[in-house]
Design a protein around this motif. Structure first.
Motif, mmCIF file in Angstrom:
data_model
loop_
_atom_site.group_PDB
_atom_site.id
_atom_site.type_symbol
_atom_site.label_atom_id
_atom_site.label_comp_id
_atom_site.label_asym_id
_atom_site.label_seq_id
_atom_site.Cartn_x
_atom_site.Cartn_y
_atom_site.Cartn_z
ATOM 1 N N ARG A 41 -4.653 0.973 50.866
ATOM 2 C CA ARG A 41 -5.413 0.714 49.817
ATOM 3 C C ARG A 41 -6.772 0.719 50.007
ATOM 4 O O ARG A 41 -7.734 0.458 49.446
ATOM 5 N N ARG A 75 0.530 -3.322 52.429
ATOM 6 C CA ARG A 75 0.341 -2.376 51.531
ATOM 7 C C ARG A 75 -1.107 -1.953 51.415
ATOM 8 O O ARG A 75 -1.423 -1.026 50.904
ATOM 9 N N ASP A 132 -1.879 -8.657 40.783
ATOM 10 C CA ASP A 132 -1.171 -7.728 41.374
ATOM 11 C C ASP A 132 -1.656 -6.330 41.142
ATOM 12 O O ASP A 132 -0.988 -5.239 41.025
ATOM 13 N N TYR A 150 8.705 -10.584 40.598
ATOM 14 C CA TYR A 150 7.356 -10.208 41.333
ATOM 15 C C TYR A 150 6.422 -11.778 41.437
ATOM 16 O O TYR A 150 6.960 -12.656 41.608
ATOM 17 N N ASP A 204 7.298 1.655 36.422
ATOM 18 C CA ASP A 204 7.265 0.661 37.470
ATOM 19 C C ASP A 204 8.760 -0.025 37.504
ATOM 20 O O ASP A 204 9.164 -0.460 36.439
ATOM 21 N N VAL A 205 9.328 -0.194 38.613
ATOM 22 C CA VAL A 205 10.387 -0.833 38.935
ATOM 23 C C VAL A 205 11.389 -1.001 37.629
ATOM 24 O O VAL A 205 12.230 -1.887 37.479
ATOM 25 N N HIS A 235 0.861 3.671 47.233
ATOM 26 C CA HIS A 235 0.058 2.637 47.274
ATOM 27 C C HIS A 235 0.866 1.179 47.822
ATOM 28 O O HIS A 235 0.174 0.249 48.102
ATOM 29 N N ASP A 236 2.228 1.259 47.968
ATOM 30 C CA ASP A 236 3.051 0.302 48.405
ATOM 31 C C ASP A 236 3.322 0.209 49.951
ATOM 32 O O ASP A 236 4.125 -0.536 50.416
ATOM 33 N N TYR A 245 -0.598 -4.491 37.896
ATOM 34 C CA TYR A 245 0.863 -4.324 37.613
ATOM 35 C C TYR A 245 1.004 -5.580 37.140
ATOM 36 O O TYR A 245 2.564 -5.972 37.029
ATOM 37 N N ARG A 304 5.027 7.327 35.012
ATOM 38 C CA ARG A 304 5.831 6.699 36.068
ATOM 39 C C ARG A 304 5.975 5.281 35.643
ATOM 40 O O ARG A 304 5.213 4.441 35.152
ATOM 41 N N PHE A 342 7.939 -10.950 46.143
ATOM 42 C CA PHE A 342 6.901 -11.512 46.837
ATOM 43 C C PHE A 342 6.784 -12.541 47.665
ATOM 44 O O PHE A 342 5.804 -13.768 47.459
ATOM 45 N N HIS A 374 7.928 -6.408 33.587
ATOM 46 C CA HIS A 374 7.486 -7.533 33.428
ATOM 47 C C HIS A 374 6.053 -7.391 32.790
ATOM 48 O O HIS A 374 5.535 -6.266 32.810
ATOM 49 N N GLU A 407 10.389 4.556 38.969
ATOM 50 C CA GLU A 407 10.376 3.740 40.306
ATOM 51 C C GLU A 407 11.538 3.090 40.469
ATOM 52 O O GLU A 407 11.960 2.215 39.429
HETATM 53 C C1 NOJ Z 1 5.955 -1.453 42.480
HETATM 54 C C2 NOJ Z 1 4.426 -1.340 42.302
HETATM 55 O O1 NOJ Z 1 4.060 -0.144 42.697
HETATM 56 C C3 NOJ Z 1 3.806 -2.287 43.089
HETATM 57 O O2 NOJ Z 1 2.427 -2.034 43.450
HETATM 58 C C4 NOJ Z 1 4.022 -3.653 42.435
HETATM 59 O O3 NOJ Z 1 3.624 -4.677 42.917
HETATM 60 C C5 NOJ Z 1 5.396 -3.919 41.760
HETATM 61 N N1 NOJ Z 1 6.187 -2.660 41.512
HETATM 62 C C6 NOJ Z 1 5.382 -4.842 40.731
HETATM 63 O O4 NOJ Z 1 4.950 -4.387 39.397
#
Ligand code: NOJ
Length: 549
Positions: free
Chosen positions: A418, A414, A60, A163, A199-200, A328-329, A63, A197, A144, A103, A255
């Motif tokens: 990118r 996404r 990913d 994910y 993530d999740v 980026h998402d 990530y 930042r 996903f 994760h 996030e």
């Molecule tokens: C949010 C991230 O911005 C994204 O790109 C990623 O796929 C997921 N979290 C899982 O880490």
């Protein structure tokens, strides 16, 4: 309202693999960023948020981290990172790293150990449920697509992955896991990094009953009510703050998928001592239909404004907002919220003027400063993103109309955000001398940094002016906010004020002229805008004006 450097600054987000390649291998790298620091600084931004650059098998795109203390050799390794940090600090720029702690990668040595046996000391670093290979513990779906559980034959258990299957969720209930994460955070902060930042981060505390999600519940609600905001989330964040974050003068932005108005304020309350800001997604999931992201519905503009107003009110007394329209998402902001055809320039300028005049810390995603647009590939084969590809497979298996689905991919993938940065009109847009890891947007021949440097009316120059305008006017940072025309179907009009006076801001989100509302008629002192000033009582398509009194 306490004043802070991170409230007054503007953040520039870099997706490193698509920013600048310095080696010719087709992948952006850290030296490429160093080579572009003059450019970044010329925008007037203060901080860079760098998407993950750690060692990773890249299921990913980083990530999925396999070593939290190592910078990937693809990006130049730890020495390149140290050079970047030093070069940025020499210029007064701050660096925020991405912390992916919900994760790890399944190739992290923790997981490699954990999967071996139930007795392994790392087993409890992840989330396991026993069962049989054909019946997952519950009906949870991965973000996903497909089940969120994967069978591990060696232990006859499933592990949870919200994910991809290569991103097993860490078990934050285990104090050792929490300590590992705090040590990693400390490792980077001690090096001089200026923040994270995260993530999740809203997903780290799980609801341990692991109950099935109700059938037919829209995925947005599943996220909000089942995956995010778990029972110990605030305890964990407060602990991380106490153990490590509070030891440094840094900034954190979490996030927050599933973070809504009910939960959001607590995450960022200065009194609660957790995080400084969150990214909520209320305004970015606004066009998700009943089947989610790839089932888009038209954007409700009144609701869009209401979200900004509600969040501003919720954080006005305690806490702080992050102001962003994409990353980026998500799709490119000018394609999604503006008009990337006839009014490309005007609407891209309007959007940055919106970002720079709301209360909160503004985030600019790479390429938006030149108005980069979505990409349209004819076939799914040209898409790289694991989310897009999995969603495609799931739609095919469900017998969906795939022509229709391709349209949704064009709108939502996404990969829209990118495609490589468009530096110039030459070979591969100046991004790489090799073969780019992902196709470029063919419009780079005309839409690029070099061309816009030459044009005083360009989107790029307007970004610089608008960022400078915000920074020269602290009222736009800290001042109060009020929506002046909440029900208007085309205009976003608001007042920002403090003891120094008022700014009256108005944006025309439409391709047509719109009459100036009553509030604005007496105003003749326009101080900023994206068209030449003419005081007309009609706003031109995608016109933005700022008045001051
Ligand atoms: C949010 C991230 O911005 C994204 O790109 C990623 O796929 C997921 N979290 C899982 O880490």
């Amino acid at each position: 309202m306490a004043k802070n450097w991170w409230k007054e600054g503007v953040v520039y987000q870099i997706y490193p693999r698509s920013f600048q390649d310095s080696t010719g291998n087709g992948l952006g790298d850290i030296q490429g960023i160093i080579d572009r620091l003059d450019y970044i600084q010329s925008l007037g931004v203060d901080m860079i948020w760098l998407c993950p650059v750690y060692e990773s098998p890249n299921d990913d795109n980083g990530y999925d981290i396999s070593d939290y203390r190592k910078i990937s050799a693809d990006f130049g390794g730890n020495p390149a990172f140290d050079r970047l940090l030093e070069a940025m600090h020499a210029r007064g720029l701050k660096l925020l790293m991405d912390l992916v702690a919900n994760h790890s990668s399944d190739e992290h040595h923790w997981f490699q150990q954990a999967q071996k046996s139930r007795e392994n000391p790392y087993h409890d670093y992840y989330i396991w449920k026993s069962g049989t290979p054909d019946s997952p513990p519950n009906n949870w779906q991965s973000v996903f697509s497909g089940s969120a559980w994967k069978w591990n034959a060696a232990t006859e258990e499933y592990f949870l992955h919200l994910y991809t299957q290569k991103q097993p969720d860490l078990n934050w209930e285990n104090p050792k896991v929490r300590q590992e994460i705090y040590d990693i955070v400390d490792f980077w902060l001690a090096k001089g990094v200026d923040g994270f930042r995260m993530d999740v981060i809203s997903l780290i505390s799980k609801r341990l009953e692991f109950a099935d999600t109700p059938q037919e519940m829209p995925f947005i609600d599943v996220m909000e009510q089942i995956y995010a905001n778990g029972p110990r989330i605030h305890e964990f964040l407060n602990e991380m703050n106490r153990e490590v974050l509070s030891q440094y003068d840094i900034v954190t932005v979490g996030e927050g998928p599933g973070v809504n108005l009910e939960h959001g304020p607590r995450y960022v309350s200065a009194a609660a001592k957790e995080l400084d800001m969150v990214f909520h997604f209320d305004h970015l999931t606004i066009d998700f239909g009943p089947d989610g992201k790839y089932d888009p519905v038209p954007l409700d503009f009144v609701r869009f404004k209401e979200i900004f107003s509600q969040w501003d009110a919720a954080l006005a007394a305690d806490g702080w907002n992050s102001i962003f329209l994409g990353n980026h998402d998500f799709s490119r902001i000018v394609s999604r919220f503006g008009n990337d055809g006839q009014y490309h320039q005007e609407s891209a300028k309007l959007l940055v003027l919106l970002l720079m005049t709301l209360r909160g810390t503004p985030y600019v995603y790479q390429g938006d400063e030149i108005g980069m647009t979505n990409i349209t590939h004819d076939s799914i084969e040209a898409y790289d993103d694991v989310e897009t590809r999995n969603a495609w497979k799931a739609a095919e298996a469900a017998g969906k109309d795939m022509d229709q689905f391709l349209k949704a991919v064009h709108w939502q993938s996404r990969d829209n955000a990118r495609t490589p940065m468009q530096w110039n009109g030459e070979n591969n847009a100046g991004f790489t001398s090799g073969t780019p890891w992902i196709p470029l947007n063919p419009n780079y021949t005309t839409l690029n940094v070099s061309a816009q440097e030459e044009d005083p009316q360009s989107i790029l120059h307007f970004y610089r002016k608008t960022i400078a305008f915000r920074k020269a006017n602290p009222t736009l940072v800290y001042g109060d906010y009020q929506d002046l025309a909440p029900d208007d179907l085309h205009l976003f009009a608001y007042r920002r004020w403090d003891a120094n006076g008022s700014f009256w801001v108005i944006h025309n989100f439409s391709d047509q002229q719109q009459p100036l509302p009553e509030h604005f008629k007496p105003q003749t002192n326009q101080v900023f805008g994206n068209y030449p000033t003419d005081h007309a009582l009609k706003l031109r398509p995608w016109e933005s004006r700022v008045y001051k009194d």
